[in-house]
Design an enzyme around this catalytic site. Sequence first.
Site, PDB file in Angstrom:
ATOM      1  CE  LYS A  22      -2.026   1.446   4.005  1.00  0.00           C
ATOM      2  NZ  LYS A  22      -1.727   3.658   4.724  1.00  0.00           N
ATOM      3  CG  ASN A  23       2.285   2.709   3.375  1.00  0.00           C
ATOM      4  OD1 ASN A  23       1.656   2.992   3.550  1.00  0.00           O
ATOM      5  ND2 ASN A  23       2.475   2.493   4.265  1.00  0.00           N
ATOM      6  CB  CYS A 118      -5.086   9.569  11.326  1.00  0.00           C
ATOM      7  SG  CYS A 118      -4.491   9.235  11.498  1.00  0.00           S
ATOM      8  NE  ARG A 123      -0.490   9.572  10.202  1.00  0.00           N
ATOM      9  CZ  ARG A 123      -0.795   8.888   9.723  1.00  0.00           C
ATOM     10  NH1 ARG A 123      -1.659   8.327   9.868  1.00  0.00           N
ATOM     11  NH2 ARG A 123       0.378   7.985   8.292  1.00  0.00           N
ATOM     12  CG  ASP A 314       3.385   1.650   9.316  1.00  0.00           C
ATOM     13  OD1 ASP A 314       2.968   1.342   8.378  1.00  0.00           O
ATOM     14  OD2 ASP A 314       2.515   2.269  10.682  1.00  0.00           O
ATOM     15  NE  ARG A 406      -7.918   4.223   5.126  1.00  0.00           N
ATOM     16  CZ  ARG A 406      -6.982   5.191   5.875  1.00  0.00           C
ATOM     17  NH1 ARG A 406      -7.921   5.908   7.111  1.00  0.00           N
ATOM     18  NH2 ARG A 406      -6.091   5.999   4.737  1.00  0.00           N
TER      19      ARG A 406
END
Length: 427
Positions: A22-23, A118, A123, A314, A406
């Site tokens: 994803k990143n 978030c 952030r 993460d 997500r």
Amino acid sequence: MDKLLIRGGKPLNGTIAISGAKNAALPEMCATLLTSEPVRLYNVPRLRDVATMRRLLENMGVQIQTHGERGGMSFQSMEPVNSEAPYELVKTMRASVLALGPLLARTGRARVSLPGGCAIGARPVEQHIKGLQAMGAEIRVEHGYIEASLPAGRTRLKGASITTDMITVTGTENFLMAATLAEGTTVLENAAQEPEIPDLAEMLIKMGAKISGHGTSRIVIEGVEKLHGCEHAVVADRIECGTFLCAVAATGGDVLLEHGRPEHLDVVIDKLCEAGVDIVREGDGIRVRAAGPAWQHLKAQSFRTTEYPGFPTDMQAQFMALNAVSQGSSLVTETIFENRFMHVSELSRLGANITIDGKNAMVEGVERLSGATVMATDLRASAGLVIAGLVAEGETTVDRIYHLDRGYDQMEVKLRTLGADIERVAG
Ligand code: EPZ
């Protein structure tokens, strides 16, 4: 809202494929703004955030199509590019800020909504703004938007030496993309080193960018006039891979994670091996074996999250869930985000014994968790709750799994393939 229903106690056995990261996919999708020529990405994961990024780019006028099995996605951003990233889209995905650098480099202007905080923290993005100002952009923040443009008479950003106050992954990515078309040389001094950054750099080099030092803390970019199209395969997702390593460690079993890259997970794999898990490279992936449920075989491991190549933030929730059902005490320290322990109260509902003290969480392993209804609060917290549910006795319902969707490509399908008793219930 969809939920996951898990009946715990089953070992995991078999083979699954790790999807694209994803990143890496998110910045690489934004990088397609840097040229008007066609770009094709492969191994793009099927995620909500990818769908959101697609909508954002299509809103800017990028033509996007998906292709067949290999997760292919093609992009072409013809003139004129609409340089705006509206709040309605940005508020659902902070990574939208990654459009800022490419839009400025390609069109000389950008109007990107502030992402807002978030669940895991405020952030802010002030470092992104400072770095782009150093490259000559004039930036105002008003009415919730970042308004960026080039000074009158300038058509390109200019190379600069940028040292951010802290290491920032998407900040590094914004500067990297912006600098490819700047006039002169840009030096990023305390650049992030996460593997997604060298992957983005390799894609930009295929487009004609001149970059060196990517993957280290010092990246040098020689600006060029123009970039051309390219084809690029998104690197495998090290966090998805690490999540499955922790799941097998928790339940016991024998699983081959195809495409997993052990060199991207050194610290996590070292900790799992110290705990008593058997992990080896096999073919183009990783084989993980655990003799049985963690409580019978594994020793809990303390760890402290730091920037890459340290223990990834993460992976914090997932490894904490494993510690919660392993033998002994462990100390988990979260140094990157100020509010990334929201999974703790939910794990406690399942019977975990965890005490929070500021950045530290003290975990006392317990022999059994008992199934309950728990609520996902953010992407990686959700993954931690799924791991706990896989070992809890009885039925665990994980609610609000849009958080999970997500960042994980069909997690429950992959887990079911491995023998887990798990199903998605449309809510
Ligand atoms: C990226 O977020 C990842 N997201 C995050 O993954 C990951 O947790 C994070 O890096 C850290 O590894 C993407 O790549 C899309 P940072 P990013 O800028 O870039 C502070 C997931 O679960 N900071 O490296 O937003 C910031 O608040 C997600 O996949 C500032 O104060 O993170 C944080 O405390 C979650 N000002 C620290 O630096 C700034 O201008 C690191 O943030 C920028 C950052």
